[in-house]
Design a protein around this motif. Structure first.
Motif, PDB file in Angstrom:
ATOM      1  N   VAL A  47       0.867  -1.179   0.000  1.00 27.24           N
ATOM      2  CA  VAL A  47       0.000   0.000   0.000  1.00 27.24           C
ATOM      3  C   VAL A  47       0.905   1.231   0.000  1.00 27.24           C
ATOM      4  O   VAL A  47       1.690   1.426   0.921  1.00 27.24           O
ATOM      5  N   VAL A  48       0.792   2.043  -1.054  1.00 28.53           N
ATOM      6  CA  VAL A  48       1.621   3.243  -1.141  1.00 28.53           C
ATOM      7  C   VAL A  48       0.827   4.511  -0.862  1.00 28.53           C
ATOM      8  O   VAL A  48       1.409   5.559  -0.590  1.00 28.53           O
ATOM      9  N   GLN A  49      -0.501   4.399  -0.914  1.00 31.40           N
ATOM     10  CA  GLN A  49      -1.331   5.557  -0.588  1.00 31.40           C
ATOM     11  C   GLN A  49      -2.675   5.082  -0.074  1.00 31.40           C
ATOM     12  O   GLN A  49      -3.297   4.184  -0.635  1.00 31.40           O
ATOM     13  N   HIS A  50      -3.100   5.694   1.008  1.00 33.07           N
ATOM     14  CA  HIS A  50      -4.391   5.404   1.639  1.00 33.07           C
ATOM     15  C   HIS A  50      -5.340   6.528   1.232  1.00 33.07           C
ATOM     16  O   HIS A  50      -5.073   7.697   1.512  1.00 33.07           O
ATOM     17  N   LEU A  51      -6.449   6.193   0.552  1.00 34.43           N
ATOM     18  CA  LEU A  51      -7.356   7.216   0.029  1.00 34.43           C
ATOM     19  C   LEU A  51      -8.644   7.353   0.832  1.00 34.43           C
ATOM     20  O   LEU A  51      -9.438   8.245   0.570  1.00 34.43           O
ATOM     21  N   GLY A  52      -8.846   6.478   1.792  1.00 36.76           N
ATOM     22  CA  GLY A  52      -9.996   6.609   2.681  1.00 36.76           C
ATOM     23  C   GLY A  52     -11.108   5.611   2.433  1.00 36.76           C
ATOM     24  O   GLY A  52     -11.032   4.742   1.573  1.00 36.76           O
ATOM     25  N   LEU A  53     -12.154   5.783   3.204  1.00 34.41           N
ATOM     26  CA  LEU A  53     -13.302   4.894   3.182  1.00 34.41           C
ATOM     27  C   LEU A  53     -14.104   5.089   1.901  1.00 34.41           C
ATOM     28  O   LEU A  53     -14.357   6.223   1.481  1.00 34.41           O
ATOM     29  N   VAL A  54     -14.493   3.985   1.289  1.00 35.28           N
ATOM     30  CA  VAL A  54     -15.420   4.015   0.156  1.00 35.28           C
ATOM     31  C   VAL A  54     -16.550   3.045   0.455  1.00 35.28           C
ATOM     32  O   VAL A  54     -16.390   2.092   1.222  1.00 35.28           O
ATOM     33  N   GLN A  55     -17.702   3.314  -0.143  1.00 37.87           N
ATOM     34  CA  GLN A  55     -18.850   2.456   0.103  1.00 37.87           C
ATOM     35  C   GLN A  55     -19.757   2.453  -1.108  1.00 37.87           C
ATOM     36  O   GLN A  55     -19.706   3.340  -1.942  1.00 37.87           O
ATOM     37  N   GLY A  56     -20.550   1.424  -1.178  1.00 37.84           N
ATOM     38  CA  GLY A  56     -21.585   1.319  -2.192  1.00 37.84           C
ATOM     39  C   GLY A  56     -22.762   0.615  -1.564  1.00 37.84           C
ATOM     40  O   GLY A  56     -22.596  -0.303  -0.760  1.00 37.84           O
ATOM     41  N   SER A  57     -23.956   1.068  -1.906  1.00 33.92           N
ATOM     42  CA  SER A  57     -25.129   0.423  -1.317  1.00 33.92           C
ATOM     43  C   SER A  57     -26.272   0.361  -2.319  1.00 33.92           C
ATOM     44  O   SER A  57     -26.277   1.066  -3.325  1.00 33.92           O
ATOM     45  N   THR A  58     -27.226  -0.474  -2.005  1.00 35.10           N
ATOM     46  CA  THR A  58     -28.459  -0.581  -2.775  1.00 35.10           C
ATOM     47  C   THR A  58     -29.564  -0.979  -1.818  1.00 35.10           C
ATOM     48  O   THR A  58     -29.320  -1.685  -0.842  1.00 35.10           O
ATOM     49  N   VAL A  59     -30.758  -0.501  -2.099  1.00 37.65           N
ATOM     50  CA  VAL A  59     -31.933  -0.882  -1.320  1.00 37.65           C
ATOM     51  C   VAL A  59     -32.846  -1.645  -2.260  1.00 37.65           C
ATOM     52  O   VAL A  59     -33.170  -1.174  -3.344  1.00 37.65           O
ATOM     53  N   ARG A  60     -33.235  -2.823  -1.854  1.00 35.95           N
ATOM     54  CA  ARG A  60     -34.062  -3.694  -2.692  1.00 35.95           C
ATOM     55  C   ARG A  60     -35.307  -4.128  -1.940  1.00 35.95           C
ATOM     56  O   ARG A  60     -35.269  -4.329  -0.730  1.00 35.95           O
ATOM     57  N   ALA A  61     -36.381  -4.272  -2.691  1.00 32.84           N
ATOM     58  CA  ALA A  61     -37.637  -4.771  -2.129  1.00 32.84           C
ATOM     59  C   ALA A  61     -37.931  -6.141  -2.720  1.00 32.84           C
ATOM     60  O   ALA A  61     -37.535  -6.434  -3.851  1.00 32.84           O
ATOM     61  N   LYS A  62     -38.627  -6.945  -1.959  1.00 36.55           N
ATOM     62  CA  LYS A  62     -39.030  -8.264  -2.421  1.00 36.55           C
ATOM     63  C   LYS A  62     -40.170  -8.123  -3.426  1.00 36.55           C
ATOM     64  O   LYS A  62     -40.971  -7.199  -3.349  1.00 36.55           O
ATOM     65  N   HIS A  63     -40.250  -9.054  -4.352  1.00 33.49           N
ATOM     66  CA  HIS A  63     -41.342  -9.134  -5.325  1.00 33.49           C
ATOM     67  C   HIS A  63     -42.500  -9.878  -4.659  1.00 33.49           C
ATOM     68  O   HIS A  63     -42.310 -10.987  -4.137  1.00 33.49           O
ATOM     69  N   ALA A  64     -43.705  -9.319  -4.679  1.00 38.68           N
ATOM     70  CA  ALA A  64     -44.851  -9.902  -3.968  1.00 38.68           C
ATOM     71  C   ALA A  64     -45.136 -11.337  -4.417  1.00 38.68           C
ATOM     72  O   ALA A  64     -45.395 -12.210  -3.589  1.00 38.68           O
ATOM     73  N   GLY A  65     -45.068 -11.592  -5.708  1.00 42.03           N
ATOM     74  CA  GLY A  65     -45.319 -12.940  -6.221  1.00 42.03           C
ATOM     75  C   GLY A  65     -44.299 -13.935  -5.718  1.00 42.03           C
ATOM     76  O   GLY A  65     -44.642 -15.050  -5.312  1.00 42.03           O
ATOM     77  N   LYS A  66     -43.042 -13.530  -5.738  1.00 43.00           N
ATOM     78  CA  LYS A  66     -41.981 -14.412  -5.254  1.00 43.00           C
ATOM     79  C   LYS A  66     -42.104 -14.608  -3.748  1.00 43.00           C
ATOM     80  O   LYS A  66     -41.736 -15.653  -3.218  1.00 43.00           O
ATOM     81  N   ASP A  67     -42.599 -13.588  -3.046  1.00 41.24           N
ATOM     82  CA  ASP A  67     -42.769 -13.676  -1.607  1.00 41.24           C
ATOM     83  C   ASP A  67     -43.797 -14.751  -1.251  1.00 41.24           C
ATOM     84  O   ASP A  67     -43.629 -15.499  -0.286  1.00 41.24           O
TER      85      ASP A  67
END
Length: 106
Positions: free
Chosen positions: A14-34
């Protein structure tokens, strides 16, 4: 982009530390599949539609994490972790986070 869940990457420095990164997603269930999943709960077995939904969600969260790290000029993200939380009835957030770094060969 190298993505790793460990803090040290063998053969890399590691030659450089650039900090915290994140990625997210919010998903809902499909009623039929539920409804179909409800039957599986009675008879047992893998809830394949949910397995697929979670896999797609994790991949989308990782893709967003990579996009953020790339924007910072990173060529790696280390110590990557996932977290899940319920947002509303039937909806969940998948969060991927880690440390963006610049790596070079030793």
């Amino acid at each position: 982009m190298l993505i790793s869940n460990i803090e040290v990457v063998p053969g890399k420095r590691v030659v450089q530390h650039l900090g915290l990164v994140q990625g997210s997603t919010v998903r809902a269930k499909h009623a039929g599949k539920d409804i179909l999943a409800g039957f599986k709960n009675i008879f047992g077995g893998e809830l394949k539609s949910y397995t697929d939904l979670l896999q797609e969600s994790r991949q989308e969260a990782i893709d967003r994490l990579i996009e953020q790290a790339d924007h910072l000029g990173a060529n790696g993200v280390i110590n990557v972790r996932f977290a899940t939380s319920a947002i509303a009835a039937g909806a969940s957030e998948i969060l991927a986070y880690g440390t963006a770094v610049v790596l070079e060969d030793r």
